[in-house]
Design an enzyme around this catalytic site. Structure first.
Site, short mmCIF file in Angstrom:
data_model
loop_
_atom_site.label_atom_id
_atom_site.label_comp_id
_atom_site.label_asym_id
_atom_site.label_seq_id
_atom_site.Cartn_x
_atom_site.Cartn_y
_atom_site.Cartn_z
N ASP A 1 -9.79 117.46 4.21
CA ASP A 1 -10.43 116.82 5.37
C ASP A 1 -11.94 116.84 5.22
OD1 ASP A 1 -7.78 118.08 6.42
OD2 ASP A 1 -8.34 116.67 8.01
N GLN B 1 -5.52 122.50 -1.74
CA GLN B 1 -5.19 121.17 -1.20
C GLN B 1 -5.73 120.12 -2.16
OE1 GLN B 1 -6.66 120.75 2.86
NE2 GLN B 1 -4.59 120.43 3.62
N ASP C 1 2.46 117.40 4.20
CA ASP C 1 3.28 118.57 4.52
C ASP C 1 4.79 118.32 4.55
OD1 ASP C 1 0.64 119.17 5.07
OD2 ASP C 1 1.02 120.02 7.03
N TRP D 1 4.14 112.73 7.91
CA TRP D 1 4.11 112.12 6.58
C TRP D 1 5.44 111.46 6.23
CZ3 TRP D 1 -0.41 111.55 4.03
CH2 TRP D 1 -1.49 112.32 4.48
N GLU E 1 -5.11 110.59 14.37
CA GLU E 1 -4.73 111.28 13.13
C GLU E 1 -3.91 110.34 12.24
OE1 GLU E 1 -2.56 114.89 13.83
OE2 GLU E 1 -2.71 115.54 11.73
C1 DGY Z 1 -0.90 121.98 9.62
O1 DGY Z 1 -1.04 123.05 10.19
O2 DGY Z 1 -0.22 121.06 10.08
C2 DGY Z 1 -1.60 121.75 8.36
O3 DGY Z 1 -1.38 120.49 7.83
C3 DGY Z 1 -1.25 122.81 7.37
O4 DGY Z 1 -2.39 123.05 6.70
#
Ligand code: DGY
Length: 431
Positions: A47, A112, A174, A360, A403
């Site tokens: 990020d 990451q 994720d 995702w 997001e």
């Molecule tokens: C979350 O907490 O959703 C993050 O993507 C993990 O780093």
């Protein structure tokens, strides 16, 4: 004037850009940017790299500070953690006590997708020949190199050219359906825990509980191994060569080679050049010529993972140069885009795994569009690059800087006032 300018209008574009700057300023916690208020209250690795590029469009000094504060979390072995807990608050789980990593400031224990060499080059370009910027890039260079040496040493110990991720969070994507298989072979934690994310965001937009139980199991396993890289590599049930992460790594290494031309030694340049050749061979081994796509590989079973996700297109951002290969990827991406109102979805809308609202597993992410759009433009696929840019603008205009977004309706999802979405607007989509 582009088609998007006609629909959106130049005044609206300026207003959107101002709003994006405002979001990045509001999410500034003093030298680092949180992804969004509450849901993600610390500094996240990739990020921050995207944020640094967005911030560089209006404040070069602050853009450097973003990368510098991220590297305050770097471990002595070169690993750049995925979270730096600069100021601990309790609106997030798992916090630093769950990670149990010994670093000050406290950090997580995994990494990451690496984008800091790319971000450093981006800021340098924006800064022109300015001396202070050159000095700051020169100071960052050895840290970025150490991070890449860590990826090579600890996440590709057999020198295959492909690095492995040891946690779904390390891939950045994720809850990608690609991880369902290996996660089913991962035990659930026995610890009961209280997720904070689903108190802040509708649970239908977040990973499911069974996945979280495995995310936490892996954190506890590695904590128990003292975050020892070779033991983690040997003992984990979750180890995958993610095509997405490998492509982003290749792009970052290409940008690092450019930085090494200015700031590195001959030996470093040689090391990076031979690593690049090795990575190219590694990426090639993920190409499936029958399905004309890249698939990730499970490094525990050695099997390919034949589930097509957006990550299969990321070699356009870093890794692929062959014209015929680019054309095949572009044709497949076009097929996906024909199935939705707003691209690019993270999974093909007609695939069994597609879930239009869940993180995702289907939604559109502005930073993914940025990477794909940049790659397509670099390869001369201008129409497709324009489609992604126009779609990103329309989404931002319809529902602000969320997001992620629903690819069928355009609805903004997940956290609001999101830093990397604002950055993608400033550095790419609204430019
Ligand atoms: C979350 O907490 O959703 C993050 O993507 C993990 O780093």
């Amino acid at each position: 004037m582009t088609q998007a300018d006609e629909t959106i209008g130049l005044d609206d574009l300026s207003a959107l850009r101002l709003r994006a700057v405002e979001i990045l300023r509001n999410n500034d916690r003093g030298g680092y940017t949180v992804p969004t208020d509450n849901l993600y209250p610390f500094q996240w690795n990739w990020d921050s790299a995207f944020c640094a590029m967005g911030i560089a469009t209006f404040d070069i000094d602050r853009a450097w500070a973003e990368l510098e504060s991220l590297y305050v979390g770097q471990w002595s072995n070169g690993m750049l953690p995925h979270i730096v807990f600069h100021h601990v608050v309790d609106s997030y789980y798992p916090g630093p006590e769950v990670w149990g990593a010994s670093h000050a400031p406290q950090t997580s224990g995994i990494s990451q997708p690496p984008l800091t060499a790319t971000a450093t080059r981006f800021i340098l370009d924006r800064a022109g020949g300015e001396t202070r910027s050159r000095e700051r890039a020169a100071a960052l260079y050895p840290k970025i190199l150490a991070q890449h040496d860590w990826w090579a040493r600890e996440r590709d110990p057999d020198s295959t050219g492909l690095v492995g991720v040891l946690h779904p969070w390390e891939s950045g994507a994720d809850n990608s359906p690609v991880w369902d298989g290996p996660l089913k072979g991962t035990p659930a934690t026995k610890t009961s825990f209280n997720r904070r994310d689903v108190a802040l965001v509708d649970a239908t937009m977040r990973p499911r509980q069974w996945e979280y139980e495995r995310y936490i199991y892996l954190v506890e396993l590695y904590r128990g191994l003292g975050w020892d890289g070779s033991r983690m590599w040997a003992e984990t049930p979750f180890k995958v060569a993610d095509v997405g992460l490998n492509a982003i790594l290749m792009r970052d290494e290409r940008d690092l080679r450019a930085l090494a031309e200015q700031f590195g030694t001959a030996a470093e340049r040689e090391r990076l050049a031979s690593r690049a050749a090795q990575r190219q061979r590694g990426l090639e081994s993920l190409w499936d010529s029958a399905d004309r796509t890249y698939y990730s590989r499970d490094l525990v079973t050695g099997q390919r993972m034949p589930i097509a996700s957006y990550a299969g297109f990321l070699p356009l951002w870093g890794g692929v140069d062959d014209k015929a290969r680019v054309a095949q990827l572009a044709a497949e991406l076009q097929r996906w885009l024909d199935l939705c109102a707003f691209g690019a979805p993270t999974m093909a809308p007609n695939s069994p795994e597609f879930d239009q609202r869940r993180y995702w597993r289907g939604p559109v992410w502005a930073i993914v569009n940025w990477m794909l759009g940049d790659g397509l433009a670099r390869h001369g696929c201008d129409d497709l690059a324009k489609r992604l840019r126009d779609d990103t603008r329309r989404l931002m205009e319809l529902d602000g800087f969320c997001e992620y977004y629903d690819p069928l309706t355009g609805e903004g999802l997940g956290g609001g006032a999101f830093s990397w979405t604002a950055a993608a607007g400033l550095a790419w989509a609204l430019g």
